[in-house]
Design a protein around this motif. Structure first.
Motif, mmCIF file in Angstrom:
data_model
loop_
_atom_site.group_PDB
_atom_site.id
_atom_site.type_symbol
_atom_site.label_atom_id
_atom_site.label_comp_id
_atom_site.label_asym_id
_atom_site.label_seq_id
_atom_site.Cartn_x
_atom_site.Cartn_y
_atom_site.Cartn_z
ATOM 1 N N TRP A 53 -32.027 -16.809 8.872
ATOM 2 C CA TRP A 53 -33.227 -17.271 7.934
ATOM 3 C C TRP A 53 -34.334 -17.250 8.976
ATOM 4 O O TRP A 53 -34.304 -17.781 10.242
ATOM 5 N N ARG A 54 -35.226 -16.384 8.689
ATOM 6 C CA ARG A 54 -36.547 -16.203 9.453
ATOM 7 C C ARG A 54 -36.148 -15.758 10.730
ATOM 8 O O ARG A 54 -36.957 -16.399 11.810
ATOM 9 N N GLY A 55 -35.147 -14.889 10.982
ATOM 10 C CA GLY A 55 -34.796 -14.379 12.306
ATOM 11 C C GLY A 55 -34.149 -15.412 13.320
ATOM 12 O O GLY A 55 -34.260 -15.397 14.459
ATOM 13 N N GLU A 56 -33.701 -16.523 12.825
ATOM 14 C CA GLU A 56 -33.097 -17.486 13.334
ATOM 15 C C GLU A 56 -31.691 -17.724 12.659
ATOM 16 O O GLU A 56 -31.287 -17.537 11.716
ATOM 17 N N ASN A 103 -31.488 -4.374 -5.276
ATOM 18 C CA ASN A 103 -30.692 -5.770 -5.543
ATOM 19 C C ASN A 103 -31.753 -7.080 -5.105
ATOM 20 O O ASN A 103 -31.361 -7.851 -4.614
ATOM 21 N N LEU A 104 -32.836 -6.778 -5.621
ATOM 22 C CA LEU A 104 -34.156 -7.816 -5.004
ATOM 23 C C LEU A 104 -33.612 -9.055 -5.801
ATOM 24 O O LEU A 104 -33.932 -10.212 -5.292
ATOM 25 N N GLU A 105 -33.023 -9.182 -6.988
ATOM 26 C CA GLU A 105 -32.627 -10.647 -7.565
ATOM 27 C C GLU A 105 -31.486 -11.392 -6.806
ATOM 28 O O GLU A 105 -31.674 -12.542 -6.980
ATOM 29 N N ALA A 106 -30.821 -10.513 -6.129
ATOM 30 C CA ALA A 106 -29.688 -11.253 -5.411
ATOM 31 C C ALA A 106 -30.415 -12.026 -4.176
ATOM 32 O O ALA A 106 -30.069 -12.891 -3.430
ATOM 33 N N PHE A 107 -31.549 -11.612 -3.784
ATOM 34 C CA PHE A 107 -32.367 -12.131 -2.483
ATOM 35 C C PHE A 107 -33.603 -13.259 -2.951
ATOM 36 O O PHE A 107 -34.081 -13.511 -2.024
ATOM 37 N N LYS A 108 -33.749 -13.139 -4.411
ATOM 38 C CA LYS A 108 -34.864 -14.081 -4.957
ATOM 39 C C LYS A 108 -36.095 -13.562 -4.240
ATOM 40 O O LYS A 108 -36.746 -14.588 -3.571
ATOM 41 N N ALA A 109 -36.422 -12.232 -4.298
ATOM 42 C CA ALA A 109 -37.621 -12.012 -3.622
ATOM 43 C C ALA A 109 -38.249 -10.891 -4.461
ATOM 44 O O ALA A 109 -37.443 -10.332 -5.372
ATOM 45 N N ASP A 110 -39.639 -10.765 -4.503
ATOM 46 C CA ASP A 110 -40.297 -9.808 -5.263
ATOM 47 C C ASP A 110 -40.285 -8.407 -4.555
ATOM 48 O O ASP A 110 -40.599 -7.395 -5.172
ATOM 49 N N ASN A 111 -40.116 -7.998 -3.207
ATOM 50 C CA ASN A 111 -40.262 -6.990 -2.481
ATOM 51 C C ASN A 111 -39.318 -6.886 -1.359
ATOM 52 O O ASN A 111 -38.785 -7.986 -0.791
ATOM 53 N N LEU A 116 -36.872 -8.819 3.979
ATOM 54 C CA LEU A 116 -36.922 -8.629 5.595
ATOM 55 C C LEU A 116 -37.297 -9.897 6.410
ATOM 56 O O LEU A 116 -36.765 -10.251 7.296
ATOM 57 N N SER A 117 -38.407 -10.252 5.832
ATOM 58 C CA SER A 117 -39.290 -11.282 6.827
ATOM 59 C C SER A 117 -38.532 -12.618 6.440
ATOM 60 O O SER A 117 -38.245 -13.341 7.459
ATOM 61 N N LYS A 118 -37.920 -12.794 5.261
ATOM 62 C CA LYS A 118 -37.065 -14.251 4.906
ATOM 63 C C LYS A 118 -35.817 -14.298 5.863
ATOM 64 O O LYS A 118 -35.641 -15.456 6.230
ATOM 65 N N TYR A 119 -35.195 -13.068 6.056
ATOM 66 C CA TYR A 119 -33.910 -13.284 6.890
ATOM 67 C C TYR A 119 -33.892 -12.628 8.175
ATOM 68 O O TYR A 119 -33.256 -13.382 9.041
#
Length: 132
Positions: A53-56, A103-111, A116-119
């Motif tokens: 999560w956020r690189g951690e 698969n953006l819906e699986a990540f609950k993200a728009d792009n 990439l930033s989120k995880y």
């Protein structure tokens, strides 16, 4: 296509036999552990989503269990696990971004950038990064 996750693992060394002593009573070692990243879209490719999560490291206990398994050490020997970076070649990274985009819906993200930033945060290193 090639990619890997790099972790820093701190562990406590304890002898297996009573006739062996480590001075001091418990010596610590820090090792770098690299884990191959499964090809995008194959089993296990979502490791980054499930563990980071956020690189951690998202869940320290889970990461310690993974490190214990990777190193063949008991869970109690693993003090901590720190995610260092995700290293990938351009081909792998492009394939990964393609899988994420589909698969953006699986990540609950728009792009893809948001995923990439989120995880992975800013912990992505591509071979071209080393040349700069």
């Amino acid at each position: 296509m090639d990619a890997e996750y790099v972790f820093r693992v701190r562990l406590r060394l304890e002898p297996a036999a009573e006739s062996v002593r480590v001075d001091p009573d418990s010596a610590e070692a820090t090792v770098t552990v690299s884990r191959d990243a499964p090809d995008p879209g194959t089993e296990g490719w979502l490791f980054f989503r499930n563990a980071l999560w956020r690189g951690e490291v998202a869940d320290q206990r889970y990461a310690r269990q993974l490190a214990a398994d990777w190193l063949g050490e008991p869970l109690g020997a693993i003090e901590s696990v720190e995610f260092r970076e995700f290293q990938a070649d351009e081909e792998y990274f492009d394939a990964m971004k393609g899988e994420i985009a589909s698969n953006l819906e699986a990540f609950k993200a728009d792009n893809v950038s948001e995923v990439l930033s989120k995880y992975l945060g800013s912990s992505i290193r591509l071979p071209s990064d080393a040349d700069e």
